[in-house]
Design an enzyme around this catalytic site. Structure first.
Site, PDB file in Angstrom:
ATOM      1  N   HIS A   1      29.870  16.125  -9.325  1.00  0.00           N
ATOM      2  CA  HIS A   1      31.059  15.673  -8.581  1.00  0.00           C
ATOM      3  C   HIS A   1      31.286  14.161  -8.730  1.00  0.00           C
ATOM      4  O   HIS A   1      32.341  13.753  -9.219  1.00  0.00           O
ATOM      5  CB  HIS A   1      30.967  16.118  -7.122  1.00  0.00           C
TER       6      HIS A   1
ATOM      7  N   HIS B   1      29.711   7.116  -4.593  1.00  0.00           N
ATOM      8  CA  HIS B   1      30.493   7.238  -3.360  1.00  0.00           C
ATOM      9  C   HIS B   1      29.907   8.199  -2.326  1.00  0.00           C
ATOM     10  O   HIS B   1      30.170   8.050  -1.142  1.00  0.00           O
ATOM     11  CB  HIS B   1      31.963   7.568  -3.656  1.00  0.00           C
TER      12      HIS B   1
ATOM     13  N   GLU C   1      25.984   8.714   2.305  1.00  0.00           N
ATOM     14  CA  GLU C   1      26.264   9.751   3.293  1.00  0.00           C
ATOM     15  C   GLU C   1      25.373  10.983   3.095  1.00  0.00           C
ATOM     16  O   GLU C   1      24.913  11.577   4.055  1.00  0.00           O
ATOM     17  CB  GLU C   1      27.744  10.141   3.194  1.00  0.00           C
ATOM     18  N   ASP C   2      25.117  11.333   1.853  1.00  0.00           N
ATOM     19  CA  ASP C   2      24.491  12.629   1.587  1.00  0.00           C
ATOM     20  C   ASP C   2      23.076  12.571   1.020  1.00  0.00           C
ATOM     21  O   ASP C   2      22.504  13.613   0.711  1.00  0.00           O
ATOM     22  CB  ASP C   2      25.355  13.430   0.593  1.00  0.00           C
TER      23      ASP C   2
ATOM     24  N   ASP D   1      38.365  11.202  -5.749  1.00  0.00           N
ATOM     25  CA  ASP D   1      37.446  12.108  -5.053  1.00  0.00           C
ATOM     26  C   ASP D   1      38.201  13.363  -4.615  1.00  0.00           C
ATOM     27  O   ASP D   1      37.777  14.493  -4.845  1.00  0.00           O
ATOM     28  CB  ASP D   1      36.880  11.350  -3.831  1.00  0.00           C
TER      29      ASP D   1
ATOM     30  N   ASP E   1      66.805  19.346 -15.488  1.00  0.00           N
ATOM     31  CA  ASP E   1      65.720  18.576 -16.111  1.00  0.00           C
ATOM     32  C   ASP E   1      64.454  19.405 -16.285  1.00  0.00           C
ATOM     33  O   ASP E   1      63.346  18.903 -16.225  1.00  0.00           O
ATOM     34  CB  ASP E   1      65.427  17.302 -15.313  1.00  0.00           C
TER      35      ASP E   1
HETATM   36 MN    MN Z   1      33.016  13.037  -2.768  1.00  0.00          MN
END
Ligand code: MN
Length: 493
Positions: A50, A74, A78-79, A142, A263
């Site tokens: 990811h 990123h 947190e994880d 993300d 269009d």
């Molecule tokens: Mn993420």
């Protein structure tokens, strides 16, 4: 599933990597691999796929090494067991701040309300909370990858994420002029939110697609020949298929009758300079008769998000209706990448290759990647416009003097700068204001006169024993609502 690797990020870079960039991206990649080791996504693949995919998207839209590194990291604080402090120690405060910003934005969720004012506040708040625009760009990348892999989530979560994407993230991408990301987010969200209409529109578009493609190629060939004859240098032409969601919106306006969409297929002509665009427009109209009232000059009058191009609808080969878009290379990049195009320009000024076309105009060296407001202004100046509408469109003035705080239930309270918990309490309800005895910000007690910070969750403690407001509150409250309530209550006594 295709496993992404470090080389895929390098391969996606829009500018050849410098040694410094290679280094920071490689180090971030290694840390992400290490930190997420053993973690899996719902799809069964390694979790690290990811952040690598996010970094690849950031590379594709032209972001720099620091942003790509932050994209790789990123989800780390947190994880995983690796903390933000670890990231800062290894990568410095700038990258750590980007990672921290993305982590914070991740905690905001669209809850319940689909009222337009609520959504607008949420969009503004997301923008305001990110002190650096790169945080928003990472967040968009993300979200894009999460949408691309949404099928592995339970149906309820799919719907929530798709809603949030359609109502909050796609409009933000649009506001930042990032057309390519906006289109992908909308089409993916539409697929989950309204699968029946998605299928219907997709089938409508795909029917006769081959025939339409052939027609567009024929028009392109004719136009290229004509432009060449007149001495116009064409950088590139392409046939553009309309996005599913934007086609759906158009169909709604035209009784779902696809024959009334002009269009559906379009030819895009990319040229070196603005002057070429106007000259080309004349040549196009000499070749194909224009449809009256369908010429739109977004070059002299750009859209509020900065979009620039000339659009015209003509009777093309065999007299069939065809839309033609004419713009410069730079405008094309900006239409696709919006504010991200800024980085493409600022990072490859000295390159001597095909990109020279892009950088003909001398630009002052950007001092640094500073505050995002400054970047927006710079970007605006670079494209040579000075219109208030653009700034207005991004509502910079609005959130310059505003802060947003949450109730414990997740409602957003929008307050002027330096507002206090008492202002917050009165903004919820006068009863809560008058009976306030204390306040907690993010779970910690704070004085009633301390300024609230953007993004804080505020809990107001109340007591029936407090019969009326405190006179001293008048000395520090900022909102007129709080002032007038306090005065009225005090008079009653
Ligand atoms: Mn993420």
């Amino acid at each position: 599933m295709n496993n992404l690797k470090l080389e895929d990020i390098f391969g996606a870079l829009r500018n050849p990597p410098t040694d410094a960039r290679r280094k920071v991206i490689t180090e971030a990649y290694n840390l992400a691999m290490e930190a997420h080791k053993g973690q899996k996504r719902r799809s069964g693949e390694d979790y690290v796929q990811h952040p690598i995919a996010v970094a690849k998207i950031l590379a594709e839209i032209g972001m720099g090494g620091k942003t790509i590194a932050a994209g790789l990291l990123h989800d780390v604080p947190e994880d995983t067991a690796t903390t933000l402090a670890d990231v800062e120690k290894k990568f410095g405060s700038e990258i750590a701040a980007l990672v921290d910003g993305v982590t914070k934005l991740g905690k905001i969720k669209l809850r319940g309300s689909h009222e337009e004012y609520f959504l607008e506040n949420l969009r503004k708040m997301l923008l305001a909370m990110a002190s650096d625009i790169r945080v928003i760009i990472i967040k968009l990348a993300d979200r894009l990858h999460n949408m691309q892999t949404l099928q592995y989530n339970p149906p309820e979560k799919q719907l929530r994420i798709a809603h949030e994407t359609m109502e909050v993230f796609a409009p933000i991408a649009n506001r930042l002029g990032m057309g390519e990301i906006k289109t992908q987010l909308q089409d993916l969200a539409f697929m989950y939110l309204d699968p029946e209409n998605f299928k219907l529109v997709k089938e409508m578009e795909e029917k006769d697609q081959a025939e339409r493609d052939k027609y567009v190629q024929r028009a392109i060939k004719e136009l290229e020949e004509e432009l060449k004859k007149e001495g116009i240098q064409v950088v590139r032409t392409d046939g553009r298929a309309k996005s599913i969601y934007s086609l759906y919106l158009k169909l709604l306006k035209h009784d779902m009758d696809i024959n009334r969409i002009y269009d559906l297929s379009a030819v895009r002509i990319i040229l070196p300079e603005v002057a070429d665009c106007y000259e080309a427009l004349g040549i196009v109209h000499k070749k194909y008769r224009p449809m009256i009232g369908r010429i739109k000059d977004y070059i002299s009058l750009p859209k509020p998000n900065g979009y620039q191009s000339i659009h015209t609808t003509v009777f093309g080969p065999d007299g069939k209706i065809l839309e033609i878009q004419i713009r410069t290379v730079k405008m094309d990049n900006e239409a696709e990448f919006g504010i991200a195009a800024h980085w493409i320009y600022s990072e490859s000024k000295k390159k001597k290759n095909w990109r020279d076309l892009l950088f003909k105009k001398k630009r002052p060296e950007p001092e640094k990647e500073l505050g995002w407001v400054k970047q927006l202004r710079e970007w605006q100046n670079e494209i040579g416009r000075d219109d208030e509408e653009f700034i207005q469109g991004l509502k910079i003035d609005f959130f310059k003097n505003h802060i947003f705080a949450f109730t414990p239930r997740g409602d957003i309270i929008d307050l002027p700068e330096d507002s206090t918990p008492i202002d917050f309490a009165y903004a919820i309800h006068s009863e809560i204001g008058s009976h306030a005895t204390g306040a907690k910000a993010d779970g910690k007690m704070i004085p009633l006169d301390s300024p609230i910070k953007n993004g804080q969750v505020l809990e107001i403690l109340t007591s029936k024993d407090r019969k009326s407001p405190n006179t001293d509150w008048l000395k520090f409250v900022k909102t007129s609502a709080a002032k007038s309530h306090i005065r009225r209550e005090l008079r009653k006594e």
